[in-house]
Design an enzyme around this catalytic site. Sequence first.
Site, short mmCIF file in Angstrom:
data_model
loop_
_atom_site.label_atom_id
_atom_site.label_comp_id
_atom_site.label_asym_id
_atom_site.label_seq_id
_atom_site.Cartn_x
_atom_site.Cartn_y
_atom_site.Cartn_z
N GLU A 1 0.80 -1.24 0.00
CA GLU A 1 0.00 0.00 0.00
C GLU A 1 0.83 1.29 0.00
O GLU A 1 0.61 2.17 0.83
CB GLU A 1 -0.94 0.00 1.21
CG GLU A 1 -1.88 -1.18 1.24
CD GLU A 1 -2.83 -1.18 2.45
OE1 GLU A 1 -2.61 -0.38 3.39
OE2 GLU A 1 -3.78 -1.96 2.44
N GLU B 1 -6.15 -10.58 -1.20
CA GLU B 1 -7.01 -10.34 -0.02
C GLU B 1 -8.47 -10.23 -0.46
O GLU B 1 -9.13 -9.22 -0.27
CB GLU B 1 -6.59 -9.04 0.69
CG GLU B 1 -5.12 -9.03 1.07
CD GLU B 1 -4.69 -7.80 1.85
OE1 GLU B 1 -5.55 -7.06 2.36
OE2 GLU B 1 -3.46 -7.58 1.95
C1 XIL Z 1 -6.48 -6.18 8.42
C2 XIL Z 1 -6.76 -7.33 9.37
O1 XIL Z 1 -7.61 -8.27 8.74
C3 XIL Z 1 -7.40 -6.80 10.63
O2 XIL Z 1 -7.58 -7.84 11.58
C4 XIL Z 1 -6.54 -5.70 11.23
O3 XIL Z 1 -7.21 -5.12 12.33
C5 XIL Z 1 -6.25 -4.62 10.20
O4 XIL Z 1 -5.68 -5.21 9.06
N1 XIL Z 1 -5.15 -4.50 3.79
C6 XIL Z 1 -4.14 -5.31 4.25
C7 XIL Z 1 -4.39 -6.20 5.41
O5 XIL Z 1 -3.07 -5.37 3.64
O6 XIL Z 1 -3.23 -6.41 6.18
C8 XIL Z 1 -5.50 -5.69 6.28
O7 XIL Z 1 -5.77 -6.65 7.30
C9 XIL Z 1 -6.73 -5.39 5.46
C10 XIL Z 1 -6.44 -4.33 4.43
#
Ligand code: XIL
Length: 350
Positions: free
Chosen positions: A157, A267
């Site tokens: 990101e 994701e």
């Molecule tokens: C999220 C997790 O799922 C949560 O449990 C945590 O509180 C915050 O992060 N993008 C990403 C992930 O790259 O690491 C994130 O995961 C969601 C958005």
Amino acid sequence: MKNALQCPSLFRAYEKHFRVGAAINGRMPADPAYRELICRHFNSITADNQMKPMFVMDRDATLARGDLSHAAVSFRSVDSLLSFANENGIAVRYHTLAWHNQTPRWFFAKDWSDAENAEPASRDVMLARLENYILDVMNHVNTCFPGLVYTWDVVNEAIEPDQGGPGLYRTRSPWYRTCGEDFLPAAFRAARKGQAPGQTLCYNDYNAFQPVKRDAILALLKKLQAENLVDTMGMQGHYVMDWMNVSLCEEAARAYAALGLKLQVTELDIHCNSDDEEHRLKLAQLYGDYFAMLKKLSAEGIGIEAVTFWGVTDADSWLTGFRRETSYPLLFTRDKQAKDAYDAVMKAAE
Ligand code: XIL
């Protein structure tokens, strides 16, 4: 609906095309029903949190070590996930090495201070800390669990999410504020040193399908490629039911692949705030179209390494907290029943 523990395996259905994975939390390996569900349906896992810098960097040990350019690390949460994967023969994607989020603020402070307004460390010190951290993690993982991790999210990101914003990079990131854009190639150079044969290095970001952000990401990837630093584009794939546009996802995927990179969906979830019949069927339609699109790309010879869901059942989804309303974004219900969306994904594999 059918019990997900008795349904045909998702990953077997896509074996010829890509791995099918899920993000798992630290509690799942100890829960027999989750263990069974994960082993049945997924041949790749990642940690939803356990591998992030805030769970690896150890401030007390860092202070005790007394080296301002080298943080100390602790691998308890990383090792517990890797051991679970190893015992069950499941490959792992490591998420994530350099990120502005879920990295302790003391890591960016001149003297490891945890104060909110602590003086930041200099660029050179931060670049040294970055390389040391990445090499410590990669060496540990590759020494203790050889062959288990197949891909690394090196930077997560880094591109400005605000479509109206002026610049390419997320300038509010503590990485950008301390090092400017140099932290990106520096992280990937360190990862090239630490990688084991066969592992790919991934740049990972969300909304990677949106044309403005996509073009910014493409510009970044080209810069990294000029030094042969990146292998894979990770499209996170956090979608929202009402705006999801599978054609834009396909266009973006083709644009990344045209650079000669491999792809991953890292994701995947589709936020929807109801599981009434209308929403269940819409979710199924979107998932079916999406997997059919990915399968088509793979059949054309575009290398897709893995498609990873962000969670196993709706009960585990981060979206309920993030969106502040109950979300039903995945293929399995809270009671571990396979939804229409599961059927649609299986059908797309036929
Ligand atoms: C999220 C997790 O799922 C949560 O449990 C945590 O509180 C915050 O992060 N993008 C990403 C992930 O790259 O690491 C994130 O995961 C969601 C958005």
